[in-house]
Enzyme design. Sequence first.
Site, PDB file in Angstrom:
ATOM      1  N   HIS A   1     -11.827  -2.493  13.900  1.00  0.00           N
ATOM      2  CA  HIS A   1     -10.509  -2.534  14.559  1.00  0.00           C
ATOM      3  C   HIS A   1     -10.117  -3.959  14.906  1.00  0.00           C
ATOM      4  O   HIS A   1      -8.965  -4.359  14.785  1.00  0.00           O
ATOM      5  CB  HIS A   1     -10.531  -1.708  15.848  1.00  0.00           C
ATOM      6  CG  HIS A   1     -10.375  -0.246  15.606  1.00  0.00           C
ATOM      7  ND1 HIS A   1     -10.711   0.707  16.519  1.00  0.00           N
ATOM      8  CD2 HIS A   1      -9.912   0.423  14.540  1.00  0.00           C
ATOM      9  CE1 HIS A   1     -10.472   1.902  16.029  1.00  0.00           C
ATOM     10  NE2 HIS A   1      -9.986   1.757  14.821  1.00  0.00           N
TER      11      HIS A   1
ATOM     12  N   GLU B   1      -9.636   6.909  -2.403  1.00  0.00           N
ATOM     13  CA  GLU B   1     -10.680   6.225  -1.622  1.00  0.00           C
ATOM     14  C   GLU B   1     -12.076   6.637  -2.059  1.00  0.00           C
ATOM     15  O   GLU B   1     -13.055   6.069  -1.574  1.00  0.00           O
ATOM     16  CB  GLU B   1     -10.517   6.558  -0.138  1.00  0.00           C
ATOM     17  CG  GLU B   1      -9.200   6.099   0.434  1.00  0.00           C
ATOM     18  CD  GLU B   1      -9.071   6.448   1.883  1.00  0.00           C
ATOM     19  OE1 GLU B   1      -9.246   5.564   2.720  1.00  0.00           O
ATOM     20  OE2 GLU B   1      -8.785   7.627   2.190  1.00  0.00           O
TER      21      GLU B   1
ATOM     22  N   ASP C   1     -12.366   1.839   1.721  1.00  0.00           N
ATOM     23  CA  ASP C   1     -13.301   2.943   1.511  1.00  0.00           C
ATOM     24  C   ASP C   1     -13.741   3.034   0.059  1.00  0.00           C
ATOM     25  O   ASP C   1     -14.904   3.327  -0.211  1.00  0.00           O
ATOM     26  CB  ASP C   1     -12.667   4.271   1.970  1.00  0.00           C
ATOM     27  CG  ASP C   1     -12.860   4.481   3.459  1.00  0.00           C
ATOM     28  OD1 ASP C   1     -13.982   4.263   3.943  1.00  0.00           O
ATOM     29  OD2 ASP C   1     -11.881   4.836   4.144  1.00  0.00           O
TER      30      ASP C   1
ATOM     31  N   CYS D   1      -3.245   0.055  -0.494  1.00  0.00           N
ATOM     32  CA  CYS D   1      -3.035  -0.159   0.935  1.00  0.00           C
ATOM     33  C   CYS D   1      -4.318  -0.616   1.621  1.00  0.00           C
ATOM     34  O   CYS D   1      -4.340  -0.815   2.829  1.00  0.00           O
ATOM     35  CB  CYS D   1      -2.477   1.091   1.604  1.00  0.00           C
ATOM     36  SG  CYS D   1      -3.578   2.502   1.472  1.00  0.00           S
TER      37      CYS D   1
END
Length: 580
Positions: free
Chosen positions: A204, A441, A465, A512
């Site tokens: 994060h 992913e 991922d 993305c």
Amino acid sequence: MDETTPAPAPAPAAASPVRAAIDGALLGVTAAPGLAVGKARWFRHAEIVVSEQGQGIAVENERFASAITTLAARLAEQTRHSAGAQKAIVEAHAAMLDDPALRDGTQSQIAAGKSAGHAWRATIRPLADALRAGTDARLAERADDMLDLERQLLAVLEGVETTVPVFPPETILLADDLLPSDILALDRATVIGLCVARGGPTSHVAILAATIGLPALVAVGPALAPLADGTPVILEASEGLMRVDPDADTLVAAQVRLAQAEMRRADMLARAGELCRMADGTRIEAFANLGSIGDARLARDNGAEGSGLLRTEFLFLERESAPSVAEQTADYQAIADALDGRPLIVRLLDIGGDKPAPYLPMDAEENPALGLRGIRVGLAYPQMLEDQVRAILSVRPTGQCRIMVPMIASLDELRAVRAAVDRIAAELDLPDRVPVGVMIETPAAAVTADLIASEAEFLSVGTNDLTQYTLAMDRGNPAVASGIDGLHPAVLRLIAQTCKGGAVHGRWTGVCGGLASEPLAVPILIGLGVTELSCAPAIIPEIKALVATLGMDACRAHATACLACTSAAQVRTLAREFAA
Ligand code: PEP
Ligand code: MG
């Protein structure tokens, strides 16, 4: 693009610059790219001193109750004035403060004669330490929230200020670890870079740093500890290193580069409102990844043409109950409004496994990354999926929001979501079919992209991922942080296969994941067939300016050569040559 007839591979490259030994430099992993020249300053949370013995059970209970009331009111006030990631963090703290186990633990220590502060710390600290001792990066973040709350309540009890320290201009902040709330509170006018001993490139903290365009290096390790406050440093975050106490010539050269980069940035920002096109006019969509309304504003100001990924987890994590349909609708609507009508791709909830939500009664998993996460959670808890879809479809104007499904491994999962979306759209009387796309992913999704694209409106590659699952390297594990590189040829071949699979059915493929925000990767992605890049908001002007210099033929030839490489390091060598 045909990856079965590749161009000859280039000669083996030297070791990646990230791991190469460089005199006078600390090595880490890029969390947010960029260059910063300044002085090192440590960010440390000072330990608040408390006395062990209390002044009597009644007095200490009263002090504890009053501190809880004060802090709860303060957090409620902060919640009202925050949004997105920040709001989620404050709400998590408020929910923890309400936890009866923490209160009972503290009160029984007070009953044994301890002061309220000592009792609180003795209750919460062992819990946080236990979470931190594990290998799970997400649980470690929850431990950080506990330590944050420990400090906040002690500060109220002892009358100590907890504001973030004020740093002098041109500070490059050093920390053993940082909390998301620390980053949100930093003064961008003085702090120009971050260098963190722990952490991973997709934590994060890393995502928040990239969002605001703060150059950041993570996973530097214990070598950071001896660095003294005030040491001159050059943070070359894009290169994965920080030069310590450079000589005068190196310093001047870096300052010149920085001044040039700032002029280029100002120029790029001035042109960021133009549509993103290649030199030959080919249209590439330059979208932004968002996690909050603040990100949406930042994205709009940086020329984003829409959002290719709204991470909705921040609304859901670390709360005692799931957000209601009305709460979700209000949050999605505010973000859609901030985008002024630009398209908004809302990703369905990607929690579970290593992103636990207290209100989901899920068993602990030995391999959370391979467990119940992403859309598997939505299908296991259909009401939660239904509520989220209803909230997204309630955003007005209709058509601005599209839905994206995370962690797809097979077409059946998409079909189940499609059925729910169609049913709710009919109940809401929506006039048009709602576009539903998928994130690619998993290697399974990439190699069956042609099958998935027969029913998905678009494909968007989540390279964070996809890289972890392709290379079998945990994205949250600092021990493998330097090896988890999305430019590995295996990942590139899967992206190529995804683009081809999408094209069979006339579907577009975007990216993305973090690779879309990497200038070195952009020509390769475009050459592989990617037509939408969803990036960290702050980097959009640079990505648009870069795309404007590229020609499609050159990108295709470059991508073909990269597919034939045998390592990520070789690909990076080619990519640097291409950029030169
Ligand atoms: C990804 O995996 O690349 C992605 C964009 O999703 P997240 O980083 O939120 O898992
Ligand atoms: Mg992902």
